[in-house]
Design an enzyme around this catalytic site. Structure first.
Site, mmCIF file in Angstrom:
data_model
loop_
_atom_site.group_PDB
_atom_site.id
_atom_site.type_symbol
_atom_site.label_atom_id
_atom_site.label_comp_id
_atom_site.label_asym_id
_atom_site.label_seq_id
_atom_site.Cartn_x
_atom_site.Cartn_y
_atom_site.Cartn_z
ATOM 1 C CE LYS A 1 1.996 1.928 0.273
ATOM 2 N NZ LYS A 1 1.229 2.634 -0.587
ATOM 3 C CB ILE B 1 0.781 -4.453 -4.211
ATOM 4 C CG1 ILE B 1 0.993 -2.943 -4.595
ATOM 5 C CG2 ILE B 1 1.621 -4.830 -2.922
ATOM 6 C CD1 ILE B 1 0.509 -2.058 -3.635
#
Length: 329
Positions: free
Chosen positions: A99, A17
């Site tokens: 998140k 990510i």
């Protein structure tokens, strides 16, 4: 933007990510990636070389002490989000945290309290909230283009049961389908309809004790959302939104879509928006805007939004019996 001070970023946690985020960060005006940190200095050097970053650290604490960093993007595993966000904010750094913001609601409250005490900007990296396709779809619904919503069907399912994806099956890292990918369909229902009146959930579990397939029904006064997530198979990743006058399909992969179709009274149309990079750029732009305006939280994805989201995740976890070690909670 040219008359604004350039926002200087640091990244903690250099996995997949973080790679995508760094690529998109380079596309955003008024930003610069100045430092990265990994617990493995070799990995930090490789990442820094690839993204042309001058400062690379072999510990997260070293990056926290870097006075040149304005805001830190935290991309560590779920179990350490709260720990490093709090440490970063105590070092008077602004924070964009991946998140789910934390493992549970208690941790989220501690993070928000830390942001208040240190008077720093803090936001959950719910990148789908800033996706231009989803913003367009929300506007159509607000304008009543398909009438009152009665049903939403959204899932997020990938085949991720191989050993390479061991992180997502680890209780010690707060793994499982719900927190990793189930957060997306929950977000969509919340984004379009708000908090449900009732939640019903069921799940299948891996031998390690985390959920690998979770199904959720969100009941509203005039609607039901059927939501699911799984590591066991790949779904078509199309989100379907049904109203009294028509239907909107947000096409694959809907959580960072660049296209939707709408059908109203028998007339169909297709709409496409070319994304900037992977789509992380929009949440980055929001952070830069907030920092330049001196804001401590985003008006578009507020601390209360993050509270609501983690509270829904907590409710589903309780219903399916997903538990983590005490060291994680």
């Amino acid at each position: 933007m040219s008359d604004q001070k350039k926002v200087k970023w640091g990244i903690i946690g250099l996995g997949g990510i973080a790679e995508k985020f760094a690529n998109d960060l380079a596309l955003v005006e008024g930003t610069e990636l100045v430092a990265v940190a990994s617990r493995d200095i070799k990995k930090a050097n490789q990442f820094a070389d690839k993204h042309n970053v001058e400062k690379r650290y072999g510990s997260y604490n070293q990056l926290l002490k870097d006075d040149s960093v304005d805001i830190i993007y935290i991309a560590t595993p779920h179990n350490s989000h709260a720990e490093w966000a709090i440490k970063a904010m105590n070092a008077r750094k602004s924070v964009l945290c991946e998140k789910p913001l934390a493992v549970n609601g208690r941790q989220v409250e501690e993070m928000i309290e830390c942001a208040l005490i240190n008077d720093v900007f803090f936001m959950e990296a719910m990148w789908s909230r800033f996706n231009p396709i989803l913003l367009s779809v929300k506007q159509l619904i607000v304008e009543g283009k398909i009438g009152e919503i009665s049903y939403i069907n959204a899932d997020f399912c990938f085949a991720m049961m191989d050993s390479v994806k061991a992180r997502v099956l680890s209780p010690e890292l707060a793994g499982g389908a719900l927190l990793d990918i189930g957060i997306y369909p929950i977000f969509l229902s919340y984004f379009l309809l708000g908090k449900p009146d009732k939640i019903q959930s069921m799940a299948r579990f891996s031998p390690s004790g985390v959920d690998i397939q979770t199904d959720m029904s969100f009941l509203y006064k005039n609607a039901i959302s059927s939501l699911s997530c799984a590591f066991t198979t790949r779904s078509d990743m199309v989100a379907r939104i049904y109203g009294e006058k028509g239907t909107i399909n947000v096409l694959a992969n809907w959580h960072h879509a660049d296209e939707y179709t709408i059908s109203v009274n028998g007339e169909d149309s297709n709409h496409k928006i070319e994304l900037k990079g992977m789509g992380y750029s929009y949440e980055i732009e929001e952070c830069v805007k907030c920092l330049n305006e001196g804001k401590k939280e985003s008006d578009l994805w507020t601390w209360q939004n993050s509270r609501d989201l983690i509270n829904m995740l907590d409710e589903v976890r309780a219903q399916i019996g997903l538990k983590y070690p005490k060291s994680v909670e």
